[in-house]
Enzyme design. Structure first.
Site, PDB file in Angstrom:
ATOM      1  N   CYS A 113     -35.862  30.880  -4.826  1.00 55.09           N
ATOM      2  CA  CYS A 113     -34.649  31.053  -4.007  1.00 55.09           C
ATOM      3  C   CYS A 113     -34.012  32.429  -4.179  1.00 55.09           C
ATOM      4  O   CYS A 113     -33.141  32.809  -3.397  1.00 55.09           O
ATOM      5  CB  CYS A 113     -33.637  29.955  -4.329  1.00 55.09           C
ATOM      6  SG  CYS A 113     -34.298  28.330  -3.954  1.00 55.09           S
ATOM      7  N   HIS A 253     -26.858  32.152  -2.045  1.00 52.97           N
ATOM      8  CA  HIS A 253     -27.998  31.299  -1.693  1.00 52.97           C
ATOM      9  C   HIS A 253     -27.481  29.937  -1.230  1.00 52.97           C
ATOM     10  O   HIS A 253     -26.658  29.304  -1.902  1.00 52.97           O
ATOM     11  CB  HIS A 253     -28.917  31.151  -2.904  1.00 52.97           C
ATOM     12  CG  HIS A 253     -29.924  30.073  -2.724  1.00 52.97           C
ATOM     13  ND1 HIS A 253     -30.735  30.008  -1.613  1.00 52.97           N
ATOM     14  CD2 HIS A 253     -30.236  28.992  -3.494  1.00 52.97           C
ATOM     15  CE1 HIS A 253     -31.500  28.944  -1.711  1.00 52.97           C
ATOM     16  NE2 HIS A 253     -31.218  28.306  -2.827  1.00 52.97           N
ATOM     17  N   ASN A 283     -31.366  23.901   2.530  1.00 46.97           N
ATOM     18  CA  ASN A 283     -31.756  24.958   1.597  1.00 46.97           C
ATOM     19  C   ASN A 283     -33.115  25.514   2.056  1.00 46.97           C
ATOM     20  O   ASN A 283     -34.114  24.805   2.022  1.00 46.97           O
ATOM     21  CB  ASN A 283     -31.846  24.354   0.189  1.00 46.97           C
ATOM     22  CG  ASN A 283     -32.269  25.358  -0.868  1.00 46.97           C
ATOM     23  OD1 ASN A 283     -32.707  26.456  -0.558  1.00 46.97           O
ATOM     24  ND2 ASN A 283     -32.139  24.961  -2.125  1.00 46.97           N
TER      25      ASN A 283
HETATM   26  O1  UT7 Z   1     -32.525  26.102  -4.542  1.00 44.55           O
HETATM   27  C1  UT7 Z   1     -32.561  26.410  -5.918  1.00 44.55           C
HETATM   28  C2  UT7 Z   1     -31.254  26.122  -6.527  1.00 44.55           C
HETATM   29  N1  UT7 Z   1     -30.952  24.732  -6.314  1.00 44.55           N
HETATM   30  C3  UT7 Z   1     -29.730  24.320  -6.472  1.00 44.55           C
HETATM   31  O2  UT7 Z   1     -28.856  25.107  -6.728  1.00 44.55           O
HETATM   32  C4  UT7 Z   1     -29.484  22.842  -6.376  1.00 44.55           C
HETATM   33  C5  UT7 Z   1     -28.584  22.442  -7.517  1.00 44.55           C
HETATM   34  N2  UT7 Z   1     -28.250  21.009  -7.571  1.00 44.55           N
HETATM   35  C6  UT7 Z   1     -27.538  20.379  -6.640  1.00 44.55           C
HETATM   36  O3  UT7 Z   1     -27.215  20.933  -5.593  1.00 44.55           O
HETATM   37  C7  UT7 Z   1     -27.061  18.981  -6.952  1.00 44.55           C
HETATM   38  O4  UT7 Z   1     -27.230  18.709  -8.322  1.00 44.55           O
HETATM   39  C8  UT7 Z   1     -27.763  17.862  -6.125  1.00 44.55           C
HETATM   40  C9  UT7 Z   1     -27.342  17.978  -4.662  1.00 44.55           C
HETATM   41  C10 UT7 Z   1     -29.273  18.021  -6.244  1.00 44.55           C
HETATM   42  C11 UT7 Z   1     -27.338  16.502  -6.638  1.00 44.55           C
HETATM   43  O5  UT7 Z   1     -25.909  16.372  -6.580  1.00 44.55           O
HETATM   44  P1  UT7 Z   1     -25.110  15.808  -7.862  1.00 44.55           P
HETATM   45  O6  UT7 Z   1     -23.702  15.712  -7.479  1.00 44.55           O
HETATM   46  O7  UT7 Z   1     -25.455  16.716  -9.013  1.00 44.55           O
HETATM   47  O8  UT7 Z   1     -25.713  14.370  -8.011  1.00 44.55           O
HETATM   48  P2  UT7 Z   1     -26.355  13.699  -9.310  1.00 44.55           P
HETATM   49  O9  UT7 Z   1     -27.617  14.396  -9.677  1.00 44.55           O
HETATM   50  O10 UT7 Z   1     -25.281  13.593 -10.317  1.00 44.55           O
HETATM   51  O11 UT7 Z   1     -26.736  12.291  -8.791  1.00 44.55           O
HETATM   52  C12 UT7 Z   1     -25.753  11.321  -8.610  1.00 44.55           C
HETATM   53  C13 UT7 Z   1     -26.385  10.029  -8.190  1.00 44.55           C
HETATM   54  C14 UT7 Z   1     -27.574   9.595  -9.025  1.00 44.55           C
HETATM   55  O12 UT7 Z   1     -27.494   8.216  -9.204  1.00 44.55           O
HETATM   56  P3  UT7 Z   1     -26.963   7.606 -10.609  1.00 44.55           P
HETATM   57  O13 UT7 Z   1     -27.927   8.108 -11.646  1.00 44.55           O
HETATM   58  O14 UT7 Z   1     -25.569   8.169 -10.777  1.00 44.55           O
HETATM   59  O15 UT7 Z   1     -27.020   6.135 -10.372  1.00 44.55           O
HETATM   60  C15 UT7 Z   1     -28.773   9.906  -8.144  1.00 44.55           C
HETATM   61  O16 UT7 Z   1     -29.844   9.028  -8.364  1.00 44.55           O
HETATM   62  O17 UT7 Z   1     -26.849  10.148  -6.844  1.00 44.55           O
HETATM   63  C16 UT7 Z   1     -28.198   9.660  -6.768  1.00 44.55           C
HETATM   64  N3  UT7 Z   1     -28.909  10.379  -5.728  1.00 44.55           N
HETATM   65  C17 UT7 Z   1     -28.805  10.048  -4.441  1.00 44.55           C
HETATM   66  N4  UT7 Z   1     -28.126   9.057  -3.823  1.00 44.55           N
HETATM   67  C18 UT7 Z   1     -28.223   8.996  -2.476  1.00 44.55           C
HETATM   68  C19 UT7 Z   1     -29.710  11.465  -5.842  1.00 44.55           C
HETATM   69  N5  UT7 Z   1     -30.138  11.843  -4.612  1.00 44.55           N
HETATM   70  C20 UT7 Z   1     -29.592  10.957  -3.740  1.00 44.55           C
HETATM   71  C21 UT7 Z   1     -29.665  10.844  -2.337  1.00 44.55           C
HETATM   72  N6  UT7 Z   1     -28.955   9.843  -1.751  1.00 44.55           N
HETATM   73  N7  UT7 Z   1     -30.367  11.679  -1.562  1.00 44.55           N
END
Ligand code: UT7
Length: 343
Positions: A113, A253, A283
């Site tokens: 990225c 980004h 993204n």
């Molecule tokens: O491109 C290179 C750089 N990339 C980035 O900068 C991406 C960085 N990361 C992010 O943008 C975020 O961490 C995400 C968008 C990937 C995830 O958001 P988050 O607020 O950090 O969510 P989380 O990882 O804390 O997940 C929360 C919950 C989890 O469930 P539990 O464990 O709390 O029960 C996940 O399993 O959301 C669940 N989850 C989803 N639920 C519905 C993960 N993906 C999904 C989904 N739909 N698509």
């Protein structure tokens, strides 16, 4: 040499016509528009049809950028991508040939990225050294070919597309000049964002086993992205002699609107100066910054001489920032997705 700079003189983009909305994804995945949009700012993304490659998008965006700059060719073609057409050879020479630039040097640059900002520093240095007078820098990706469509953690985040800029030799005071750049990496955290198979460490994943898809530890990456982009963007702004709060447009980004807003808050930048384009395209990795720049330019919100701060963070880990001014009279050109070349 000291006053010499790379100056942006053209910008082009290509998004494949097929669009997949969050609602469509939630029919096959355990997810929802509400979850995706509230966590990332993404509403939809563009995806290529089977058979359309990164090189096809890169060629279309590159042609658009050349047209925007009023040029037929450049001295060097640089393609930032994580999703080349094949492991060998590089995709850039084929793109250069299809653009009618066969014979000029052309190479791929892999910084995930951060690829566009890595390319910007590389192109700037080569132009400032006097080695090349003009560079076509393209960021192009087809993440739909490497994400696991059944993995809700990644499948909802990414999209396909390409953005390109033309850089030419000019001076620091010329609107469009790339004033300062700064890059970094930390390979100790390479496992946070990876496609584990298909390289020399694991060349041939078991054909009967699970395919090797893109994986990301999203939560870990989020925290590092906020702190590293803040530090990197602040450093490059200070090198340019700017106070971060005086920046006119902050183009980070486009992974997650929450990340960009958190970085802007830490920099003391008002939310309205943050360019957020991920809602429409998701993204798009190395393509995300040039696509966001082209989008902002087409909305007419940037004027000649505006201070523009770019920052990126991604797999490697890699990161980088750039301070540039906005060019005068830049006409963004958008291309339609080309048909794949006849075999
Ligand atoms: O491109 C290179 C750089 N990339 C980035 O900068 C991406 C960085 N990361 C992010 O943008 C975020 O961490 C995400 C968008 C990937 C995830 O958001 P988050 O607020 O950090 O969510 P989380 O990882 O804390 O997940 C929360 C919950 C989890 O469930 P539990 O464990 O709390 O029960 C996940 O399993 O959301 C669940 N989850 C989803 N639920 C519905 C993960 N993906 C999904 C989904 N739909 N698509």
């Amino acid at each position: 040499m000291d006053d010499a700079r790379a100056v942006m003189t053209g910008i082009g983009s290509c998004l494949p016509p097929d669009v997949v909305s969050n609602d469509e994804l939630s029919r096959s995945l355990d997810t929802s528009h509400e979850w995706i949009h509230s966590r990332t700012g993404i509403s939809r993304r563009h995806v290529v049809k089977p058979g359309v490659s990164t090189g096809d998008l890169a060629t279309a965006a590159g042609a658009a950028a050349l047209e925007s700059a009023g040029r037929r060719a450049c001295d060097l073609v640089l393609l930032a991508t994580t999703t080349p057409d094949q492991p060998c050879p590089a995709t850039a020479p084929q793109v250069a040939a299809r653009l009618g630039c066969a014979g000029v040097p052309a190479f791929d640059l892999s910084a995930v990225c951060s690829g566009f900002v890595y390319g910007l520093e590389t192109a700037s240095a080569l132009i400032r050294s006097g080695l090349y007078g003009s560079v076509l820098l393209i960021g192009a990706e087809t993440y739909s070919t490497i994400v696991d469509p059944t993995d809700r953690n990644t499948a909802v985040l990414f999209g396909d597309g390409a953005g390109a800029v033309v850089l030419e030799r000019g001076e620091a005071g010329t609107p469009g000049a790339v004033l300062h750049t700064r890059l970094g990496s930390d390979g100790t955290e390479a496992g946070l964002i990876a496609v584990p198979g298909g390289g020399s460490r694991a060349p041939r994943p078991d054909p009967h086993g699970p395919p090797s898809y893109f994986r990301m530890e999203g939560k870990e990456v989020y925290a590092r992205a906020v702190s590293t982009m803040t530090r990197s963007a602040r450093e490059v702004a200070e090198e340019a002699g700017w106070r971060p709060q005086d920046v006119d447009a902050f183009v980070g980004h486009q992974a997650n609107a929450r990340i960009l807003r958190a970085v802007a808050r830490r920099l003391g930048l008002p939310a309205e100066r943050v360019v957020c384009h991920m809602g429409e395209v998701g993204n798009t990795a190395a393509a995300s910054i040039p696509l966001a720049l082209g989008w902002a330019a087409s909305r007419g919100t940037l004027t000649a001489g505006d201070r523009v701060l770019l920052t990126a963070f991604g797999g490697g880990l890699t990161w980088g920032s750039a301070a540039m001014t906005w060019p005068g009279a830049l006409r963004p050109v958008t291309a339609v997705e080309p048909a794949p070349p006849a075999v």
